[in-house]
Design a protein around this motif. Structure first.
Motif, PDB file in Angstrom:
ATOM      1  N   PHE A 188       0.849  -1.188   0.000  1.00 21.70           N
ATOM      2  CA  PHE A 188       0.000   0.000   0.000  1.00 21.70           C
ATOM      3  C   PHE A 188       0.888   1.242   0.000  1.00 21.70           C
ATOM      4  CE2 PHE A 188       0.361  -1.593   4.358  1.00 21.70           C
ATOM      5  CZ  PHE A 188       0.868  -0.497   5.029  1.00 21.70           C
ATOM      6  N   PRO A 189       0.366   2.352  -0.510  1.00 24.61           N
ATOM      7  CA  PRO A 189       1.195   3.556  -0.660  1.00 24.61           C
ATOM      8  C   PRO A 189       1.729   4.067   0.678  1.00 24.61           C
ATOM      9  CG  PRO A 189      -0.838   3.754  -1.907  1.00 24.61           C
ATOM     10  CD  PRO A 189      -0.986   2.539  -1.051  1.00 24.61           C
ATOM     11  N   ASN A 190       2.954   4.609   0.639  1.00 24.24           N
ATOM     12  CA  ASN A 190       3.487   5.284   1.821  1.00 24.24           C
ATOM     13  C   ASN A 190       2.553   6.409   2.257  1.00 24.24           C
ATOM     14  OD1 ASN A 190       5.697   3.650   1.547  1.00 24.24           O
ATOM     15  ND2 ASN A 190       7.069   5.244   0.787  1.00 24.24           N
ATOM     16  N   SER A 191       1.982   7.098   1.287  1.00 22.21           N
ATOM     17  CA  SER A 191       1.038   8.187   1.552  1.00 22.21           C
ATOM     18  C   SER A 191      -0.133   8.051   0.595  1.00 22.21           C
ATOM     19  CB  SER A 191       1.708   9.556   1.387  1.00 22.21           C
ATOM     20  OG  SER A 191       0.741  10.592   1.404  1.00 22.21           O
ATOM     21  N   GLN A 192      -1.304   7.743   1.133  1.00 27.70           N
ATOM     22  CA  GLN A 192      -2.499   7.628   0.296  1.00 27.70           C
ATOM     23  C   GLN A 192      -2.836   8.971  -0.348  1.00 27.70           C
ATOM     24  OE1 GLN A 192      -4.273   4.915  -0.474  1.00 27.70           O
ATOM     25  NE2 GLN A 192      -5.926   5.950  -1.571  1.00 27.70           N
ATOM     26  N   SER A 193      -2.737  10.041   0.418  1.00 31.88           N
ATOM     27  CA  SER A 193      -3.090  11.353  -0.127  1.00 31.88           C
ATOM     28  C   SER A 193      -2.136  11.767  -1.237  1.00 31.88           C
ATOM     29  CB  SER A 193      -3.123  12.407   0.977  1.00 31.88           C
ATOM     30  OG  SER A 193      -1.853  12.548   1.589  1.00 31.88           O
ATOM     31  N   ASP A 194      -0.834  11.477  -1.075  1.00 32.55           N
ATOM     32  CA  ASP A 194       0.126  11.815  -2.127  1.00 32.55           C
ATOM     33  C   ASP A 194      -0.183  11.033  -3.402  1.00 32.55           C
ATOM     34  OD1 ASP A 194       1.411  13.539  -0.429  1.00 32.55           O
ATOM     35  OD2 ASP A 194       3.204  12.289  -0.151  1.00 32.55           O
ATOM     36  N   ALA A 195      -0.546   9.766  -3.246  1.00 31.51           N
ATOM     37  CA  ALA A 195      -0.853   8.934  -4.413  1.00 31.51           C
ATOM     38  C   ALA A 195      -2.094   9.454  -5.133  1.00 31.51           C
ATOM     39  CB  ALA A 195      -1.044   7.482  -3.988  1.00 31.51           C
ATOM     40  N   GLN A 196      -3.134   9.795  -4.378  1.00 28.83           N
ATOM     41  CA  GLN A 196      -4.352  10.307  -4.991  1.00 28.83           C
ATOM     42  C   GLN A 196      -4.099  11.643  -5.678  1.00 28.83           C
ATOM     43  OE1 GLN A 196      -7.105   8.554  -1.442  1.00 28.83           O
ATOM     44  NE2 GLN A 196      -8.059  10.127  -2.676  1.00 28.83           N
ATOM     45  N   ASN A 197      -3.317  12.511  -5.059  1.00 29.90           N
ATOM     46  CA  ASN A 197      -3.011  13.805  -5.672  1.00 29.90           C
ATOM     47  C   ASN A 197      -2.171  13.632  -6.936  1.00 29.90           C
ATOM     48  OD1 ASN A 197      -4.407  15.335  -3.769  1.00 29.90           O
ATOM     49  ND2 ASN A 197      -2.633  15.517  -2.421  1.00 29.90           N
ATOM     50  N   ALA A 198      -1.239  12.681  -6.910  1.00 34.53           N
ATOM     51  CA  ALA A 198      -0.424  12.423  -8.101  1.00 34.53           C
ATOM     52  C   ALA A 198      -1.286  11.898  -9.237  1.00 34.53           C
ATOM     53  CB  ALA A 198       0.690  11.430  -7.774  1.00 34.53           C
ATOM     54  N   ALA A 199      -2.278  11.057  -8.900  1.00 36.93           N
ATOM     55  CA  ALA A 199      -3.190  10.543  -9.923  1.00 36.93           C
ATOM     56  C   ALA A 199      -4.024  11.672 -10.519  1.00 36.93           C
ATOM     57  CB  ALA A 199      -4.091   9.470  -9.326  1.00 36.93           C
ATOM     58  N   LEU A 200      -4.498  12.583  -9.685  1.00 37.45           N
ATOM     59  CA  LEU A 200      -5.240  13.743 -10.192  1.00 37.45           C
ATOM     60  C   LEU A 200      -4.370  14.568 -11.140  1.00 37.45           C
ATOM     61  CD1 LEU A 200      -7.065  14.915  -6.936  1.00 37.45           C
ATOM     62  CD2 LEU A 200      -8.134  13.902  -8.964  1.00 37.45           C
ATOM     63  N   SER A 201      -3.104  14.738 -10.771  1.00 36.70           N
ATOM     64  CA  SER A 201      -2.182  15.504 -11.619  1.00 36.70           C
ATOM     65  C   SER A 201      -1.917  14.782 -12.941  1.00 36.70           C
ATOM     66  CB  SER A 201      -0.869  15.750 -10.880  1.00 36.70           C
ATOM     67  OG  SER A 201      -1.072  16.573  -9.749  1.00 36.70           O
ATOM     68  N   ALA A 202      -1.820  13.453 -12.887  1.00 33.52           N
ATOM     69  CA  ALA A 202      -1.609  12.671 -14.111  1.00 33.52           C
ATOM     70  C   ALA A 202      -2.786  12.844 -15.063  1.00 33.52           C
ATOM     71  CB  ALA A 202      -1.411  11.200 -13.773  1.00 33.52           C
ATOM     72  N   ALA A 203      -4.004  12.772 -14.511  1.00 33.42           N
ATOM     73  CA  ALA A 203      -5.191  12.958 -15.343  1.00 33.42           C
ATOM     74  C   ALA A 203      -5.220  14.372 -15.932  1.00 33.42           C
ATOM     75  CB  ALA A 203      -6.447  12.685 -14.522  1.00 33.42           C
ATOM     76  N   ALA A 242      -8.405   1.720  -5.221  1.00 34.38           N
ATOM     77  CA  ALA A 242      -9.442   2.128  -6.169  1.00 34.38           C
ATOM     78  C   ALA A 242      -9.606   3.644  -6.203  1.00 34.38           C
ATOM     79  CB  ALA A 242     -10.763   1.456  -5.825  1.00 34.38           C
ATOM     80  N   LEU A 243      -9.284   4.313  -5.096  1.00 30.20           N
ATOM     81  CA  LEU A 243      -9.366   5.770  -5.057  1.00 30.20           C
ATOM     82  C   LEU A 243      -8.255   6.434  -5.870  1.00 30.20           C
ATOM     83  CD1 LEU A 243     -10.222   6.285  -1.274  1.00 30.20           C
ATOM     84  CD2 LEU A 243     -11.781   6.508  -3.229  1.00 30.20           C
ATOM     85  N   ILE A 244      -7.201   5.676  -6.179  1.00 32.54           N
ATOM     86  CA  ILE A 244      -6.090   6.190  -6.973  1.00 32.54           C
ATOM     87  C   ILE A 244      -6.371   6.020  -8.467  1.00 32.54           C
ATOM     88  CG2 ILE A 244      -3.612   5.925  -7.458  1.00 32.54           C
ATOM     89  CD1 ILE A 244      -3.377   4.783  -4.569  1.00 32.54           C
ATOM     90  N   ALA A 245      -7.035   4.930  -8.828  1.00 33.11           N
ATOM     91  CA  ALA A 245      -7.296   4.627 -10.239  1.00 33.11           C
ATOM     92  C   ALA A 245      -8.246   5.660 -10.849  1.00 33.11           C
ATOM     93  CB  ALA A 245      -7.883   3.229 -10.357  1.00 33.11           C
ATOM     94  N   PHE A 246      -8.106   5.872 -12.150  1.00 28.81           N
ATOM     95  CA  PHE A 246      -9.015   6.768 -12.870  1.00 28.81           C
ATOM     96  C   PHE A 246      -9.127   6.317 -14.319  1.00 28.81           C
ATOM     97  CE2 PHE A 246      -4.815   8.814 -13.323  1.00 28.81           C
ATOM     98  CZ  PHE A 246      -4.760   9.082 -14.684  1.00 28.81           C
ATOM     99  N   PRO A 247     -10.201   6.645 -15.030  1.00 34.64           N
ATOM    100  CA  PRO A 247     -11.326   7.461 -14.567  1.00 34.64           C
ATOM    101  C   PRO A 247     -12.169   6.702 -13.552  1.00 34.64           C
ATOM    102  CG  PRO A 247     -11.799   6.571 -16.733  1.00 34.64           C
ATOM    103  CD  PRO A 247     -10.378   6.211 -16.439  1.00 34.64           C
TER     104      PRO A 247
END
Length: 205
Positions: free
Chosen positions: A89-104, A130-135
């Motif tokens: 699991f990610p070291n930081s869930q929030s960092d992973a989700q924010n990075a995914a938003l930036s990737a999109a 699943a919160l990291i994956a998109f769309p």
């Protein structure tokens, strides 16, 4: 072996990044052809799995930079798919989700995930991935599923029991990722993070 199941007609670009606490580019953006396939495979098979943390956010950011930095990224009709294969699991869930938003936001079309082994098999771990994956919203598939939908049409997380079971899942994933959705003549950019993989499919001129 999964990459050998892809077209080698120059319509797919492959990028591979390995990550733990840091990132290592295993394969810089490379068009997949009969000539480059052995080189890409050799780079992957000669790479040793890194120990350490699971800097998922850093991996997504690094993979985004590699993919968007490719000269093919801006081609009309290009679709870009990012894939994470992770056993932690990610070291930081929030960092992973924010990075995914930036990737999109940077133009990556989709990000899906293989969650490998017991470390990411709990319902809470899968839901966080699943919160990291998109769309979004992402679908959590059955364990070791090879019924993989095209991630551009809807992202997913597939639990994989162990690394021995990964090969058929990954083959199904990469084949699904380059299905012609929505344009049959587009280039596919496929990015894999190991944990991470990337591919891109481009329009054939």
């Amino acid at each position: 072996a999964a990459l050998a199941g892809l077209p080698v007609d120059g319509t797919i670009e492959i990028t591979v990044l390995s990550y733990s606490s840091g990132n290592l580019t295993v394969v810089a953006p490379t068009i997949l052809t009969a000539a480059t396939l052995p080189t890409i495979q050799a780079a992957i098979t000669s790479h040793s799995k890194s120990g350490g943390g699971t800097n998922t956010g850093g991996a997504i950011t690094g993979l985004t930079a590699l993919m968007t930095g490719s000269a093919n990224f801006a081609d009309a009709g290009t679709k870009s798919v990012m894939n994470l294969a992770t056993d932690g699991f990610p070291n930081s869930q929030s960092d992973a989700q924010n990075a995914a938003l930036s990737a999109a936001a940077a133009g990556i079309d989709a990000l899906s995930i293989e969650a490998i082994g017991s470390g990411v098999s709990s319902a809470s771990a899968l839901n966080n991935l699943a919160l990291i994956a998109f769309p979004g919203p992402a679908t959590i598939l059955a364990v070791n599923s090879t019924s993989i939908p095209n991630p551009i049409g809807g992202s997913w997380v597939v639990p994989v029991s162990d690394f021995d079971a990964l090969a058929p899942v990954l083959l199904a994933k990469v084949q699904a990722a380059v299905k012609p959705v929505p344009e049959p003549a587009s280039l596919a950019l496929f990015g894999l993070a190991l944990a991470g993989l990337v591919a891109t499919r481009r329009r054939v001129k």
